[in-house]
Design a protein around this motif. Structure first.
Motif, PDB file in Angstrom:
ATOM      1  N   ASN A   1      19.980 -13.303  56.558  1.00 16.88           N
ATOM      2  CA  ASN A   1      18.882 -12.445  56.114  1.00 16.88           C
ATOM      3  C   ASN A   1      18.729 -12.413  54.599  1.00 16.88           C
ATOM      4  O   ASN A   1      17.833 -11.745  54.083  1.00 16.88           O
ATOM      5  CB  ASN A   1      19.092 -11.010  56.626  1.00 16.88           C
ATOM      6  CG  ASN A   1      18.881 -10.903  58.120  1.00 16.88           C
ATOM      7  OD1 ASN A   1      17.793 -11.157  58.619  1.00 16.88           O
ATOM      8  ND2 ASN A   1      19.921 -10.530  58.849  1.00 16.88           N
ATOM      9  N   LEU A   2      19.589 -13.129  53.895  1.00 18.35           N
ATOM     10  CA  LEU A   2      19.554 -13.121  52.435  1.00 18.35           C
ATOM     11  C   LEU A   2      18.266 -13.767  51.919  1.00 18.35           C
ATOM     12  O   LEU A   2      17.952 -14.902  52.262  1.00 18.35           O
ATOM     13  CB  LEU A   2      20.761 -13.872  51.875  1.00 18.35           C
ATOM     14  CG  LEU A   2      21.051 -13.677  50.391  1.00 18.35           C
ATOM     15  CD1 LEU A   2      21.517 -12.246  50.126  1.00 18.35           C
ATOM     16  CD2 LEU A   2      22.117 -14.666  49.921  1.00 18.35           C
ATOM     17  N   THR A   3      17.513 -13.033  51.101  1.00 22.58           N
ATOM     18  CA  THR A   3      16.267 -13.563  50.532  1.00 22.58           C
ATOM     19  C   THR A   3      16.409 -13.868  49.046  1.00 22.58           C
ATOM     20  O   THR A   3      15.733 -14.751  48.526  1.00 22.58           O
ATOM     21  CB  THR A   3      15.103 -12.581  50.729  1.00 22.58           C
ATOM     22  OG1 THR A   3      15.394 -11.348  50.065  1.00 22.58           O
ATOM     23  CG2 THR A   3      14.863 -12.310  52.205  1.00 22.58           C
ATOM     24  N   THR A   4      17.281 -13.148  48.351  1.00 26.46           N
ATOM     25  CA  THR A   4      17.412 -13.267  46.900  1.00 26.46           C
ATOM     26  C   THR A   4      18.871 -13.443  46.518  1.00 26.46           C
ATOM     27  O   THR A   4      19.714 -12.639  46.911  1.00 26.46           O
ATOM     28  CB  THR A   4      16.874 -11.993  46.211  1.00 26.46           C
ATOM     29  OG1 THR A   4      15.522 -11.789  46.593  1.00 26.46           O
ATOM     30  CG2 THR A   4      16.969 -12.117  44.700  1.00 26.46           C
ATOM     31  N   LEU A   5      19.174 -14.490  45.745  1.00 22.17           N
ATOM     32  CA  LEU A   5      20.541 -14.741  45.300  1.00 22.17           C
ATOM     33  C   LEU A   5      20.549 -15.057  43.809  1.00 22.17           C
ATOM     34  O   LEU A   5      19.974 -16.051  43.373  1.00 22.17           O
ATOM     35  CB  LEU A   5      21.153 -15.897  46.096  1.00 22.17           C
ATOM     36  CG  LEU A   5      22.584 -16.308  45.728  1.00 22.17           C
ATOM     37  CD1 LEU A   5      23.539 -15.135  45.821  1.00 22.17           C
ATOM     38  CD2 LEU A   5      23.049 -17.470  46.607  1.00 22.17           C
ATOM     39  N   HIS A   6      21.172 -14.184  43.025  1.00 27.73           N
ATOM     40  CA  HIS A   6      21.310 -14.377  41.579  1.00 27.73           C
ATOM     41  C   HIS A   6      22.710 -14.874  41.259  1.00 27.73           C
ATOM     42  O   HIS A   6      23.687 -14.180  41.532  1.00 27.73           O
ATOM     43  CB  HIS A   6      21.078 -13.060  40.846  1.00 27.73           C
ATOM     44  CG  HIS A   6      19.639 -12.749  40.596  1.00 27.73           C
ATOM     45  ND1 HIS A   6      19.125 -12.574  39.334  1.00 27.73           N
ATOM     46  CD2 HIS A   6      18.606 -12.586  41.434  1.00 27.73           C
ATOM     47  CE1 HIS A   6      17.832 -12.298  39.419  1.00 27.73           C
ATOM     48  NE2 HIS A   6      17.495 -12.293  40.687  1.00 27.73           N
ATOM     49  N   LEU A   7      22.804 -16.051  40.636  1.00 26.59           N
ATOM     50  CA  LEU A   7      24.085 -16.628  40.241  1.00 26.59           C
ATOM     51  C   LEU A   7      24.062 -17.027  38.764  1.00 26.59           C
ATOM     52  O   LEU A   7      24.822 -17.887  38.332  1.00 26.59           O
ATOM     53  CB  LEU A   7      24.389 -17.853  41.110  1.00 26.59           C
ATOM     54  CG  LEU A   7      24.698 -17.557  42.580  1.00 26.59           C
ATOM     55  CD1 LEU A   7      24.563 -18.813  43.426  1.00 26.59           C
ATOM     56  CD2 LEU A   7      26.092 -16.952  42.737  1.00 26.59           C
ATOM     57  N   ARG A   8      23.219 -16.405  38.004  1.00 26.17           N
ATOM     58  CA  ARG A   8      23.034 -16.765  36.597  1.00 26.17           C
ATOM     59  C   ARG A   8      24.322 -16.560  35.783  1.00 26.17           C
ATOM     60  O   ARG A   8      25.118 -15.675  36.044  1.00 26.17           O
ATOM     61  CB  ARG A   8      21.917 -15.900  36.014  1.00 26.17           C
ATOM     62  CG  ARG A   8      21.629 -16.151  34.558  1.00 26.17           C
ATOM     63  CD  ARG A   8      20.432 -15.362  34.091  1.00 26.17           C
ATOM     64  NE  ARG A   8      20.213 -15.576  32.670  1.00 26.17           N
ATOM     65  CZ  ARG A   8      19.133 -15.192  32.009  1.00 26.17           C
ATOM     66  NH1 ARG A   8      18.157 -14.576  32.656  1.00 26.17           N
ATOM     67  NH2 ARG A   8      19.007 -15.422  30.722  1.00 26.17           N
ATOM     68  N   ASP A   9      24.512 -17.443  34.792  1.00 30.93           N
ATOM     69  CA  ASP A   9      25.609 -17.317  33.829  1.00 30.93           C
ATOM     70  C   ASP A   9      26.976 -17.301  34.497  1.00 30.93           C
ATOM     71  O   ASP A   9      27.789 -16.390  34.289  1.00 30.93           O
ATOM     72  CB  ASP A   9      25.426 -16.063  32.957  1.00 30.93           C
ATOM     73  CG  ASP A   9      24.177 -16.145  32.089  1.00 30.93           C
ATOM     74  OD1 ASP A   9      23.776 -17.267  31.737  1.00 30.93           O
ATOM     75  OD2 ASP A   9      23.591 -15.089  31.782  1.00 30.93           O
ATOM     76  N   ASN A  10      27.226 -18.304  35.318  1.00 28.46           N
ATOM     77  CA  ASN A  10      28.548 -18.554  35.865  1.00 28.46           C
ATOM     78  C   ASN A  10      28.998 -19.938  35.392  1.00 28.46           C
ATOM     79  O   ASN A  10      28.525 -20.431  34.373  1.00 28.46           O
ATOM     80  CB  ASN A  10      28.523 -18.447  37.388  1.00 28.46           C
ATOM     81  CG  ASN A  10      28.631 -17.002  37.870  1.00 28.46           C
ATOM     82  OD1 ASN A  10      29.698 -16.412  37.852  1.00 28.46           O
ATOM     83  ND2 ASN A  10      27.504 -16.429  38.299  1.00 28.46           N
ATOM     84  N   GLN A  11      29.892 -20.573  36.122  1.00 27.89           N
ATOM     85  CA  GLN A  11      30.401 -21.901  35.746  1.00 27.89           C
ATOM     86  C   GLN A  11      30.238 -22.887  36.900  1.00 27.89           C
ATOM     87  O   GLN A  11      31.040 -23.778  37.103  1.00 27.89           O
ATOM     88  CB  GLN A  11      31.883 -21.784  35.356  1.00 27.89           C
ATOM     89  CG  GLN A  11      32.139 -20.808  34.222  1.00 27.89           C
ATOM     90  CD  GLN A  11      33.596 -20.414  34.101  1.00 27.89           C
ATOM     91  OE1 GLN A  11      34.495 -21.165  34.480  1.00 27.89           O
ATOM     92  NE2 GLN A  11      33.854 -19.227  33.575  1.00 27.89           N
ATOM     93  N   ILE A  12      29.158 -22.725  37.654  1.00 19.32           N
ATOM     94  CA  ILE A  12      28.941 -23.517  38.864  1.00 19.32           C
ATOM     95  C   ILE A  12      28.578 -24.958  38.519  1.00 19.32           C
ATOM     96  O   ILE A  12      27.650 -25.206  37.749  1.00 19.32           O
ATOM     97  CB  ILE A  12      27.849 -22.866  39.727  1.00 19.32           C
ATOM     98  CG1 ILE A  12      28.341 -21.502  40.226  1.00 19.32           C
ATOM     99  CG2 ILE A  12      27.462 -23.754  40.908  1.00 19.32           C
ATOM    100  CD1 ILE A  12      27.288 -20.669  40.916  1.00 19.32           C
ATOM    101  N   GLU A  13      29.307 -25.911  39.090  1.00 15.45           N
ATOM    102  CA  GLU A  13      29.082 -27.331  38.844  1.00 15.45           C
ATOM    103  C   GLU A  13      28.477 -28.027  40.055  1.00 15.45           C
ATOM    104  O   GLU A  13      27.763 -29.019  39.917  1.00 15.45           O
ATOM    105  CB  GLU A  13      30.402 -28.014  38.470  1.00 15.45           C
ATOM    106  CG  GLU A  13      31.049 -27.447  37.221  1.00 15.45           C
ATOM    107  CD  GLU A  13      32.402 -28.098  36.940  1.00 15.45           C
ATOM    108  OE1 GLU A  13      32.797 -28.992  37.720  1.00 15.45           O
ATOM    109  OE2 GLU A  13      33.039 -27.717  35.954  1.00 15.45           O
TER     110      GLU A  13
END
Length: 341
Positions: A223-235
């Protein structure tokens, strides 16, 4: 709880608004932390008094039996409070704001079984644990010193704000007990993993400004519509699944995605319409915008700009050529198999 942008319609200026909001929240967080630097273990005790209660009470309503009236809203922000034991006697309270004090203990709130809304931002709390409050719908514990997510089990809780704390790992969030939770705010903590967020009813998840290097354990958030992952270290963009069938908006700004090929891992998200990848190394590639649309034909907006019809047509052509090339490469293998047979 901070107001997030309405992401349903993907307004063109949404990212600008989002940036302004992030800056505002950063300033707010810095203010709380600056105050926090002045906290000492020897802080002078300062208990909530009847006089302060009289100043802070408002909203006269009927009590549960309808035969009497009581004030149900209390605001005692920024009063240097260290003790709210007096609240045990005010069992009719429904809305409580005790933000910007020096509280380390919220246990008196366990007596407020009619509580609907709680704001306890900017205190000295090390835990958000409370007894189960049957009607609590909104709870905010932002900018405290909370280190874990244990002891949160309110059946009607819809929105939980834990941003700006010291949480390293999400544990104890039971989907059976938190079956109404639709918004979880964990921005600005110390998370290095997204494991433990197994909450199928969740619609909005904010994980910006942590220490994440990948996404894992979110596959069942259908049911997730919005996911914020800004300013991490995701490669890498591994960890996204077609089971995340409602995801419309994904913010990966300010991460470390280098390879444009990683975008293919988002292809299985059927409703993804808006993607933010600004400030990732891959955005320096000349064909970055085109490659994103080739990989995700249903994408409507990348970063701040919507795709034009011309861009869509060009991406369709490239996609068709790639398909034909793959078919041609497969033909010789098929002929070889026939020859051998």
């Amino acid at each position: 709880m901070s107001d997030e942008d309405d992401l349903e319609d993907f307004e063109p200026d949404q990212d600008d608004l989002e940036k302004d909001e992030d800056e505002k929240e950063t300033e707010e967080g810095e203010d709380y932390r600056k105050e926090g630097e002045d906290f000492t273990e020897d802080w002078m005790p300062n208990a909530l008094t009847e006089d302060l209660m009289k100043e802070g009470l408002s909203l006269l309503c009927k009590t549960g039996n309808g035969l009497a009236h009581a004030y149900v809203k209390l605001e005692v922000k920024d009063r240097d409070l260290t003790d709210i034991s007096l609240l045990r006697s005010y069992i009719h309270l429904r809305y409580v704001d005790v933000s910007e004090n020096h509280l380390t203990d919220l246990s008196p709130l366990n007596y407020l079984t009619h509580l609907l809304w709680l704001k306890a931002d900017g205190n000295r709390l090390r835990s958000a644990q409370l007894d189960e409050l049957p009607y609590l719908q909104i709870a905010s514990f932002a900018y405290n010193q909370i280190t874990d997510t244990e002891g949160i089990s309110h059946p009607r809780l819809g929105s939980l704000d834990l941003k700006g704390n010291r949480i390293r790992m999400v544990t104890g969030l039971d989907p059976q007990k938190l079956n109404s939770l639709h918004t979880l705010e964990l921005r600005g903590n110390q998370l290095d993993s997204t494991l433990g967020i197994n909450l199928p009813k969740l619609k909005n998840l904010f994980l910006a400004q942590n220490m994440l290097k990948k996404v894992e354990g979110l596959e069942n958030l259908s049911n997730l519509t919005t996911l914020h992952l800004r300013d991490n270290q995701i490669e890498t963009l591994s960890g996204f699944s077609g089971e995340m069938k409602s995801l419309q908006y994904l913010n990966l700004r300010g991460n470390m995605v280098t390879d444009l090929g990683e975008l293919a891992k988002l292809r299985d998200l059927p409703k993804l319409r808006a993607l933010v990848l600004l400030e990732n190394p891959c955005t320096d590639e000349s064909d970055y915008r085109q490659e994103a649309l080739v990989q995700m034909a249903h994408l409507e907006r990348l970063d701040k700009d919507f795709y034009e019809e011309e861009e869509r047509a060009e991406a369709d052509e490239i996609r068709q050529r790639l398909k034909e090339d793959q078919e041609h490469q497969a033909e010789p293998d098929h002929e070889e198999d026939l020859d051998q047979s």
